[in-house]
Design a protein around this motif. Structure first.
Motif, PDB file in Angstrom:
ATOM      1  N   ILE A 154      -1.708  -7.558   7.175  1.00 57.79           N
ATOM      2  CA  ILE A 154      -1.248  -6.320   6.108  1.00 57.79           C
ATOM      3  C   ILE A 154       0.149  -6.650   5.622  1.00 57.79           C
ATOM      4  O   ILE A 154       0.287  -6.830   4.376  1.00 57.79           O
ATOM      5  N   PHE A 158       0.498  -8.130   1.625  1.00 61.21           N
ATOM      6  CA  PHE A 158       0.249  -7.156   0.815  1.00 61.21           C
ATOM      7  C   PHE A 158       1.211  -7.367  -0.462  1.00 61.21           C
ATOM      8  O   PHE A 158       0.818  -7.190  -1.658  1.00 61.21           O
ATOM      9  N   SER A 162      -0.235  -8.478  -3.858  1.00 63.51           N
ATOM     10  CA  SER A 162       0.073  -7.522  -5.277  1.00 63.51           C
ATOM     11  C   SER A 162       0.766  -8.204  -6.327  1.00 63.51           C
ATOM     12  O   SER A 162       0.452  -7.857  -7.420  1.00 63.51           O
ATOM     13  N   PHE A 253       1.637   1.785  -6.646  1.00 63.33           N
ATOM     14  CA  PHE A 253       0.066   1.657  -6.112  1.00 63.33           C
ATOM     15  C   PHE A 253      -0.111   0.962  -4.829  1.00 63.33           C
ATOM     16  O   PHE A 253      -0.863   1.312  -4.047  1.00 63.33           O
ATOM     17  N   ILE A 254       0.516  -0.386  -4.839  1.00 65.25           N
ATOM     18  CA  ILE A 254       0.369  -1.179  -3.809  1.00 65.25           C
ATOM     19  C   ILE A 254       1.162  -0.460  -2.409  1.00 65.25           C
ATOM     20  O   ILE A 254       0.631  -0.469  -1.328  1.00 65.25           O
ATOM     21  N   TRP A 256       1.281   2.608  -2.118  1.00 65.60           N
ATOM     22  CA  TRP A 256       0.184   3.745  -1.730  1.00 65.60           C
ATOM     23  C   TRP A 256      -0.834   3.060  -0.827  1.00 65.60           C
ATOM     24  O   TRP A 256      -1.321   3.897   0.263  1.00 65.60           O
ATOM     25  N   LEU A 257      -1.351   1.958  -1.190  1.00 61.70           N
ATOM     26  CA  LEU A 257      -2.460   1.488  -0.555  1.00 61.70           C
ATOM     27  C   LEU A 257      -1.705   1.245   0.978  1.00 61.70           C
ATOM     28  O   LEU A 257      -2.558   1.131   2.076  1.00 61.70           O
ATOM     29  N   PHE A 258      -0.686   0.433   0.987  1.00 63.66           N
ATOM     30  CA  PHE A 258       0.051   0.052   2.337  1.00 63.66           C
ATOM     31  C   PHE A 258       0.055   1.395   3.424  1.00 63.66           C
ATOM     32  O   PHE A 258      -0.323   1.189   4.480  1.00 63.66           O
ATOM     33  N   LYS A 260      -1.772   4.006   3.015  1.00 63.61           N
ATOM     34  CA  LYS A 260      -3.048   4.326   3.488  1.00 63.61           C
ATOM     35  C   LYS A 260      -3.534   3.456   4.652  1.00 63.61           C
ATOM     36  O   LYS A 260      -4.432   3.760   5.583  1.00 63.61           O
ATOM     37  N   SER A 261      -3.102   2.339   4.428  1.00 64.74           N
ATOM     38  CA  SER A 261      -3.672   1.214   5.331  1.00 64.74           C
ATOM     39  C   SER A 261      -2.984   1.692   6.949  1.00 64.74           C
ATOM     40  O   SER A 261      -3.689   1.544   8.046  1.00 64.74           O
ATOM     41  N   HIS A 263      -1.897   4.770   7.709  1.00 66.46           N
ATOM     42  CA  HIS A 263      -2.591   5.853   8.293  1.00 66.46           C
ATOM     43  C   HIS A 263      -3.843   5.451   8.860  1.00 66.46           C
ATOM     44  O   HIS A 263      -4.376   5.993  10.059  1.00 66.46           O
ATOM     45  N   TRP A 264      -4.788   4.689   8.285  1.00 64.88           N
ATOM     46  CA  TRP A 264      -6.139   3.990   8.965  1.00 64.88           C
ATOM     47  C   TRP A 264      -5.882   3.322   9.977  1.00 64.88           C
ATOM     48  O   TRP A 264      -6.771   3.572  11.108  1.00 64.88           O
TER      49      TRP A 264
END
Length: 270
Positions: A154, A158, A162, A253-254, A256-258, A260-261, A263-264
């Motif tokens: 990631i 990423f 992006s 936004f990227i 934010w996705l990072f 979230k990733s 966190h997952w």
């Protein structure tokens, strides 16, 4: 313990140690696309900044000149206050957007270079933990190794991905309009340059005549700005929208996705 497992585990740990210290290696296609994106975007912002600064300089000449011709040019002064100042204020606000966009690109480019090195470090640690799992058979090491390997992938991809997506969205939705907007502003700059203002000096009759000519030139410049004001305002608004979307909203936004990733990955369990 199975000798094959011991050999495999030891080999993974040894390989991870070597991988940790070898120089970072770029990936030809994806890294080239990312690098090209940042270079082209910086050039685009620089070109836009040069055009807008040219317009700002032309307007500044008019604003400085209107003070010199008062009270004889009262009509021109009023027109400049109504027409020139709003555009000048809009240009000043737009310059902040350009600055933020350049800072955003600089940060992204720096993070891209760092991520290449971080990828190898995280991947090597993940492989080392995999080797420990093979040697010990403890499930916690298996879970940790997967998390580190996924995180390394990631981190590595990423930003290049992006950049590619951002460039695709720009080309699809903004490119033609941005070029037109920049051209409109450049056209106004050229028209203002065509009406050069002579220097003021009232020591002779000829100089007074030149000063009168200068007053007419100022009024003509103001009329040119008045005619182009709607086009210029629309162009600056469009440029602002494109740059905010491409260089601020998409990176946010990227990120934010990072997050979230991450966190997952933390919550991921085998």
């Amino acid at each position: 313990m199975d000798r094959k497992k011991v050999a495999l585990g030891a080999a993974l740990i040894l390989f991870s140690a070597v991988l940790f210290f070898i120089p970072s290696t770029p990936i030809p296609f994806i890294d080239k696309k990312g690098e090209d994106y940042f270079q082209e975007n910086i050039k685009k912002l620089a070109a836009t900044y040069a055009v807008v600064r040219g317009l700002n300089a032309g307007i500044s000449v008019i604003k400085d000149s209107e003070i010199d011709i008062a009270p004889g040019g009262i009509g021109a002064t009023i027109a400049a206050g109504e027409i020139v100042d709003p555009i000048d204020d809009l240009i000043e606000r737009f310059s902040y957007i350009l600055l933020i966009s350049l800072i955003s690109l600089g940060i992204q480019k720096t993070v891209l270079m760092i991520s290449v090195d971080v990828f190898f470090k995280l991947l090597s640690i993940g492989l080392a933990v995999s080797g420990i799992y093979i040697l010990t058979g403890k499930k916690v090491f298996y879970s940790l190794s997967l998390k580190l390997i996924i995180l390394s992938v990631i981190v590595r991809f990423f930003l290049p991905v992006s950049a590619v997506l951002s460039d695709m969205s720009y080309n699809a939705f903004f490119k033609e309009n941005v070029e037109t907007a920049r051209k409109n502003i450049s056209e106004l700059v050229q028209l203002l340059k065509a009406e050069e203002i002579v220097s003021k000096d009232e020591d002779s009759v000829l100089d007074k005549i030149k000063n009168i000519q200068r007053s007419f030139q100022i009024e003509k410049k103001i009329q040119i700005i008045k005619n182009y004001s709607s086009t210029v305002i629309d162009s600056i608004v469009l440029l602002s929208t494109a740059f905010v979307f491409q260089n601020i909203l998409v990176p946010v936004f990227i990120v934010w996705l990072f997050v979230k990733s991450l966190h997952w990955i933390i919550r991921f369990q085998i």
